[in-house]
Design a protein around this motif. Sequence first.
Motif, short mmCIF file in Angstrom:
data_model
loop_
_atom_site.label_atom_id
_atom_site.label_comp_id
_atom_site.label_asym_id
_atom_site.label_seq_id
_atom_site.Cartn_x
_atom_site.Cartn_y
_atom_site.Cartn_z
N GLY A 149 0.83 -1.20 0.00
CA GLY A 149 0.00 0.00 0.00
C GLY A 149 0.87 1.24 0.00
N GLN A 167 -7.93 -1.56 -2.12
CA GLN A 167 -8.86 -2.66 -2.25
C GLN A 167 -8.29 -4.04 -1.87
OE1 GLN A 167 -12.01 -2.05 -2.80
NE2 GLN A 167 -11.62 0.13 -3.20
N ALA A 219 -7.83 -3.01 3.92
CA ALA A 219 -6.91 -2.26 3.05
C ALA A 219 -6.25 -1.09 3.76
CB ALA A 219 -7.67 -1.75 1.83
#
Length: 936
Positions: free
Chosen positions: A867, A888, A924
């Motif tokens: 991320g 996601q 997420a």
Amino acid sequence: MAKLFICTLAWLFFGLGCTAVYANAPNQQPSVAFYYGNEPPVELLSQFDWIVVEAANVDSTEQRLLAQHGGQPFAYVSIGELDAWRGATTSLPAAALVTSNTAWNSQVADLTHPAWRTYLLEEHIRPLWEAGYRGLFLDTLDSYRLFAPDGPAAERQQAALVDIIHSIKQQLPEMQLLLNRGFEVLEQVHGEIVGVAAESLYRGWNPTTQVYGAVPDSDQAWLYPQLARVRDQYQLPAIAIDYVPANNRELARDTAQRIHAEGFIPWVSVPQLNQMGVGLIEPIPRRVLILFDKSTTEAGELAYTNAHRYLAMPLEYLGYGAEYLDVNGPLPSDLLHGRYAGVVTWFNEPLTNASHYSAWLQHQMEHGLRAAIVGLPGVPISGALGRLMGLREVYGIASQGLTVVNHDDVANFEGMPLSPPTPQTSYEVVGSGLTAHLTLRDNTGRHFAPIVTGAWGGLASYPWVVEEANEYQKRWNLDPFAFLQRALALPDIPVPDATTENGARYWMTQIDGDAFVSRADLPGTPFTGELMLSDILMRYQVPTTVSIIEGEIGPEGLYPQYRSVLEPLARRIFALPWVEVATHTFSHPFEWENLNENDLAGQGTTTAGFNYNMPIPNYRFSLRREIEGSANYINRALAPAGKPVSVVLWTGNALPPEEALAIADELGLRNINGGNTSVTHSNPTMTRVYPMLRPVGRYLQVYAPQINENVYTNNMLGPLWGYRRAIETYQITDQPRRLKPIDIYYHFYSAASPGALRALHQVYEYVLTQETLPVYTSTWSDVATQWYHTGVARHLDGSWMIQGTHHMRTLRLPTSLGWPDLQRSTNVAGVREIASGRYVALSGANDAQLYLTPHAPQTPHLRYANGRIDTWQHLSPGNITLSLAAEQVPLQAELAATQGCQVSAPNARLEQRGTSTFLHYGSARGERIEVRCANR
């Protein structure tokens, strides 16, 4: 073109200097640049805190871009003279202009005359304010000395000068004022200005003799205390502007260091101030000027040129973006050394303007600009140009008995030719300091060097560059990475990188809308969209950009009879949280360059037998209808509320014109598609790897990292399973060099056959085994676009200043530069070394300062995450706070060098492996992560 300074004249008459000024940031000196040339290099100048320009040479867009990183543009204003080229709207009385300055073709003003004061304030300065300038550089403050050198007359002029400065601040109190010298009036105005500059402290230029040289000791002895008074008594920035030859960059750096060591702010350039010089920082020119011959290029399109097709990609890998210019048009008159990393050419035919271009090239090379000449040079390498390059052309080389005497790896990248090709022309080395990377001998014993590099650049001549069997079977003889690096003498720098973030390779997924209306070759013949939804989109819940073609399913399209089924299906797909909404236009243009506004749809066919666009009844082609119209349809009829179209996926040959890119930009739509990267193990050549970007005017088209399944399946004629070979492309573009992110890129028609659908599953399953950072195509389009504009500059303190890193968050470090010093650096979050390189993670702030060290970091840092960083704080040695968010997918991260430290991460499962802490999340987004190390 603005005149330089009266200070050059003052140096000639009085041995004095002149300069410009800027305001001081807390506890540090601001960097400052002076550039009066045409078409200012905003990507370099915008890295400075204060930028002095000639406003007449800057348009409104350039003015905005100069301030894109928070810098302050200052407009040049001549207080004491009227330049002949500038003139005045209203005629000035003769008494206002009392003498001439023949050195600059200007008239010297009486500062006490009311008409001159009115001209300055109303005709010159107020329009600059209205144009958006909030800073002025006031020059020619002592021109009055040409008619009033001293005594009461000079005192009256000085009083008028003080009054003019007071009036500017009274009428425009927010205007920042920099002075060029004006030492005589500092006591009266120092509270209303932000700094003072003067030229020729250590190195100067004599306008009469046109000679550069050291400033006499007596002149230094006068100017130094003047600048010191500005710095010490008035606590203002004192700027020293010195001059060295354009081609002597090392002397410029040494001079800047010397000025800086005295506590002054340096700017070292040429007297015309039309070259990017060296200041407190030295921006690395990350653009390469690629010249192409538009008259001999198919459709005049740069995408079809060899330079774009084959050289832009290795340049991008090395960290340099391409800027293209038609060699037949006006060539830049300013000095380009310092503005561009070099000039690159690859012509296929002799140029029609050979003599003009040859003289221009020689002039630029003499002033330090290096050239990488590939293929045909376009001009004879003879006369003065040949002497400069140390080469002599040889004609009539025998076709028999040509042998290779020796070569190095620069000339043997993907293989040497089985037999030496016979060139029409080759070159003998007659100068010194050249390196021949390939030497040939003919049957008469003569030696030739088709590939050479030297102090001026390099030449790799036809036919020794690429060996070609056919359009699709080519290979490099030349190592383009090594040749370009050597020819252009590219320095080792922290390379902005658009393939990786936080130690993970970007992964995006995109679906072109083609064949949403088709049916699958499966029981029940479902629509491809139905099968793609159930078999792919619901199974692989990763960031995916999905588009439709309005002309297929919309009420004005070709298949309105299916609208009642297909529109609800599209709405279901677009409603998925992991799906990003995109348009694939209205009529799917196949060859954009062959379509004109108001052309009737379906007229004319491509070389492949397709219409230029879909034959939609009664539709006349319109770029705005294609982009804005289709986006409006999707937003109105298909997209969920609050989730509008964010991307346009280009269609067909994906070569949109500038106007199409401008429309997308106006609408805030990212863009992607184009290029044809499809390198495989059966054709493992870098000639099959395309660039990342296609510049068109002021805009950038972002190419897809890899091509779609259409190429791997031979236009879906077979093998239908061919898309699984995209895995080979991912592998080859990852090692030994990571050239591309991963892009799973396909059409809805991949769901039309079991073989194609099975191949798609194989591709997904492979990518899921890789260490990736999944993103939407809009995210990566922003990364790629910002990559082109990211600024990299050396600071005189040894650090690197990086500007424009909100989207583009990664630097690839050559091992020669060492490792990031995480304790001293700012907005640098971590580093990871993998087989493809050493990748430095930036925090996502707009800028970063990178210090380097020979040692790998031993304090906590981010080594890997799938991320992006949301927040980052480096509180003290061994103590960091951050938060991360993935798009996601469940978030994962590795924090390195955390042994003996306390790691706090709510909602994460922590796992200690060796000296690293691994964080595993079920969602997420990661909450606040803290690392506290007591003894670091």
